[in-house]
Design a protein around this motif. Structure first.
Motif, PDB file in Angstrom:
ATOM      1  N   TYR A   7      42.417  23.197  62.496  1.00  0.00           N
ATOM      2  CA  TYR A   7      42.676  23.267  61.070  1.00  0.00           C
ATOM      3  C   TYR A   7      42.439  24.687  60.590  1.00  0.00           C
ATOM      4  CZ  TYR A   7      41.994  18.469  62.196  1.00  0.00           C
ATOM      5  OH  TYR A   7      42.061  17.258  62.818  1.00  0.00           O
ATOM      6  N   GLN A   8      43.357  25.169  59.825  1.00  0.00           N
ATOM      7  CA  GLN A   8      43.259  26.543  59.374  1.00  0.00           C
ATOM      8  C   GLN A   8      42.757  26.585  57.947  1.00  0.00           C
ATOM      9  OE1 GLN A   8      43.703  28.950  61.624  1.00  0.00           O
ATOM     10  NE2 GLN A   8      43.940  27.200  62.987  1.00  0.00           N
ATOM     11  N   ALA A  10      39.586  25.540  56.992  1.00  0.00           N
ATOM     12  CA  ALA A  10      38.591  24.529  56.649  1.00  0.00           C
ATOM     13  C   ALA A  10      37.309  25.176  56.154  1.00  0.00           C
ATOM     14  CB  ALA A  10      38.297  23.639  57.854  1.00  0.00           C
ATOM     15  N   ILE A  11      37.075  26.381  56.647  1.00  0.00           N
ATOM     16  CA  ILE A  11      35.900  27.116  56.174  1.00  0.00           C
ATOM     17  C   ILE A  11      36.398  28.257  55.300  1.00  0.00           C
ATOM     18  CG2 ILE A  11      33.905  28.492  56.879  1.00  0.00           C
ATOM     19  CD1 ILE A  11      34.054  26.912  59.555  1.00  0.00           C
ATOM     20  N   GLU A  12      35.927  28.283  54.104  1.00  0.00           N
ATOM     21  CA  GLU A  12      36.402  29.306  53.185  1.00  0.00           C
ATOM     22  C   GLU A  12      35.840  30.664  53.587  1.00  0.00           C
ATOM     23  OE1 GLU A  12      35.391  28.762  49.078  1.00  0.00           O
ATOM     24  OE2 GLU A  12      37.315  29.623  48.520  1.00  0.00           O
ATOM     25  N   SER A  14      33.968  34.009  53.522  1.00  0.00           N
ATOM     26  CA  SER A  14      32.707  34.299  52.853  1.00  0.00           C
ATOM     27  C   SER A  14      32.927  35.332  51.746  1.00  0.00           C
ATOM     28  CB  SER A  14      31.722  34.868  53.862  1.00  0.00           C
ATOM     29  OG  SER A  14      32.207  36.134  54.310  1.00  0.00           O
ATOM     30  N   ARG A  35      38.221  35.185  44.839  1.00  0.00           N
ATOM     31  CA  ARG A  35      37.918  33.962  45.600  1.00  0.00           C
ATOM     32  C   ARG A  35      38.155  32.700  44.758  1.00  0.00           C
ATOM     33  NH1 ARG A  35      32.250  32.577  47.611  1.00  0.00           N
ATOM     34  NH2 ARG A  35      32.537  31.621  49.646  1.00  0.00           N
ATOM     35  N   ILE A 155      42.409  20.120  53.647  1.00  0.00           N
ATOM     36  CA  ILE A 155      41.730  21.417  53.695  1.00  0.00           C
ATOM     37  C   ILE A 155      41.573  21.917  52.258  1.00  0.00           C
ATOM     38  CG2 ILE A 155      41.753  23.771  54.608  1.00  0.00           C
ATOM     39  CD1 ILE A 155      41.612  21.676  56.802  1.00  0.00           C
ATOM     40  N   PRO A 157      38.240  23.799  50.744  1.00  0.00           N
ATOM     41  CA  PRO A 157      36.821  24.175  50.760  1.00  0.00           C
ATOM     42  C   PRO A 157      36.176  24.140  49.369  1.00  0.00           C
ATOM     43  CG  PRO A 157      38.142  25.775  51.981  1.00  0.00           C
ATOM     44  CD  PRO A 157      39.096  24.871  51.281  1.00  0.00           C
ATOM     45  N   LYS A 160      34.721  18.371  47.657  1.00  0.00           N
ATOM     46  CA  LYS A 160      34.262  17.378  48.632  1.00  0.00           C
ATOM     47  C   LYS A 160      35.412  16.747  49.394  1.00  0.00           C
ATOM     48  CE  LYS A 160      29.891  17.338  48.574  1.00  0.00           C
ATOM     49  NZ  LYS A 160      29.330  17.899  49.797  1.00  0.00           N
ATOM     50  N   ASN A 162      37.338  18.336  51.164  1.00  0.00           N
ATOM     51  CA  ASN A 162      37.508  19.147  52.368  1.00  0.00           C
ATOM     52  C   ASN A 162      37.095  18.396  53.615  1.00  0.00           C
ATOM     53  OD1 ASN A 162      38.280  21.567  53.627  1.00  0.00           O
ATOM     54  ND2 ASN A 162      36.155  22.295  53.740  1.00  0.00           N
ATOM     55  N   GLY A 163      37.989  18.360  54.592  1.00  0.00           N
ATOM     56  CA  GLY A 163      37.645  17.712  55.850  1.00  0.00           C
ATOM     57  C   GLY A 163      37.855  16.206  55.847  1.00  0.00           C
TER      58      GLY A 163
END
Lengths: 202, 217
Positions: A7-8, A10-12, A14, A35, A155, A157, A160, A162-163
């Motif tokens: 998954y591209q 999924a983590i925002e 930083s 952001r 996806i 981030p 909630k 997310n994922g």
């Protein structure tokens, strides 16, 4: 061409990455502002990366490139979506529904249309305008296909959702489409607006 | 029963009833062909946990329906996008005074008297208050002192300012909050407030305070 199954996005990225981007594009806005406004760019990058794999640079480099090509507004991250998809993919962006927007008075119908499309076409990824006030203010996320080939992972981030799993054949239990007033889902009372996929071929 | 309800355009289980499934949720909407007595039958369904009124003109319980529904296993009540006056809303929610309820309100006019009525639901677990609710600081602060069991609150696009925000510190049991787009409180201030809550009660608070926005051309 290697494609990612992962998954591209999924983590925002930083705040440090945001700061690097901020400096690289010489934006008048702060890293935090970028952001908070880059969801359209982020979701489309996620869809592209998932579909096109290695051909797509990492997010920070991607933003720099689109900024250099005048495809994104450096101050507020407004993205020229269709041109970006055309430039980076082997196809073009198609926005659904063709009629304009998903039914804004009936959230369920909207998710049913999305579910039916995914079940039938099984794209690697779509972007979803998960809410929009009709005047351009809203939020965009992506849904990326799972290894099972049928269900999708949300996806987003920023929330909630997310994922969480999105199963086109079980909208009742999928977090995003659930009709339960679950106040953990920030979109529980928001009808989806539109969704985009990449149609192959130029 | 499901067949009967679907024939009258009730929405079962969100996306329609599948054979052999339990009847867990029922939506009454603008297309529903409502008859007196339907609600009594609906609330008697043993697996029913969720009831929603959406865009419908049906918005109150008869005494019999109220009784039946108060005895049900309903844990979620949603009232969405309809015109309802304070008496009707109070009548509706009061049916569930003895329930650990999730009350989700959206797209309805909401005022201080509604808040006052809801404050009687001492077992209320989660509440989503409509965007831009017309509630005063005083009324909200009173409310905040009367809900010992409230686990979660959604209050978006509020006109309340810092004092109103600080009253949320009075809810002793919160586990999650959704507080987006307050006119007079910045996201940074919200973030600081979350830390204040966490410090006061010595536990983490799940907080959705950012409302990400993206544009395209």
């Amino acid at each position: 061409m290697a494609k990612f199954d992962a998954y591209q996005g999924a983590i925002e990225p930083s705040l440090i990455t945001a700061t690097n981007i901020d400096n690289a594009i010489n934006s008048p806005s702060s890293a935090e502002v970028l952001r908070s406004k880059w969801c359209v760019a982020f979701a489309n990058w996620g869809m592209l990366k998932r579909t096109m794999g290695d051909k797509i640079p990492d997010f920070d480099k991607f933003i720099k490139e689109v900024a250099d090509n005048d495809l994104i507004n450096k101050e507020n991250m407004t993205l020229n979506t269709s041109d970006v998809i055309k430039k980076y993919s082997d196809g073009k962006m198609v926005r659904l529904p063709e009629s304009g927007t998903l039914p804004q008075g009936d959230r369920q119908s909207g998710y049913k249309i999305i579910g039916d499309f995914l079940a039938e076409n099984r794209p690697e990824a779509i972007t979803l305008r998960v809410k929009d006030d009709g005047k351009g203010k809203g939020h965009t996320i992506s849904l990326q296909r799972n290894p099972d080939g049928k269900t999708y992972t949300v996806i987003d981030p920023a929330s909630k959702a997310n994922g969480t799993k999105f199963d086109p054949e079980n909208l009742k239990d999928s977090f995003l489409s659930k009709e339960s007033p679950d106040t953990r889902n920030p979109y529980w009372d928001k009808p989806p607006y539109t969704f985009d996929y990449i149609k192959k071929g130029k | 029963m499901a067949k009967y309800l679907e024939s009258k355009n009730y929405v079962i289980n969100g996306y329609g009833y599948k054979k052999n499934a339990h009847l867990e949720s029922v939506d009454i909407n603008e297309k529903t062909d409502y008859s007196d007595g339907d609600l009594i039958r609906i609330c008697s369904q043993p697996n029913l946990t969720s009831l929603a009124f959406k865009r419908t003109k049906v918005r109150s319980f008869s005494a019999d329906a109220s009784f039946a529904c108060s005895k049900s296993n309903i844990a979620e009540l949603a009232v969405i996008n309809l015109t309802i006056n304070k008496n009707e809303l109070c009548n509706l929610v009061s049916t569930f005074t003895n329930k650990q309820l999730t009350l989700a309100l959206s797209g309805i006019v909401f005022t201080n008297s509604d808040l006052e009525c809801i404050s009687k639901l001492k077992l209320l677990k989660y509440i989503a208050i409509p965007d831009r609710a017309n509630i005063s600081e005083e009324s909200f602060c009173n409310f905040s002192k009367q809900m010992p069991q409230l686990l979660g609150i959604q209050l978006n696009n509020s006109t309340l300012a810092t004092n109103g925000l600080n009253c949320i510190l009075n809810f002793p049991s919160l586990r999650r909050v959704t507080l987006q787009n307050w006119n007079s409180v910045s996201e940074d201030e919200m973030g600081e407030w979350v830390k204040k809550y966490e410090k006061k009660y010595n536990r983490k608070l799940e907080a959705q305070i950012i409302d990400p926005v993206g544009y395209e051309r």
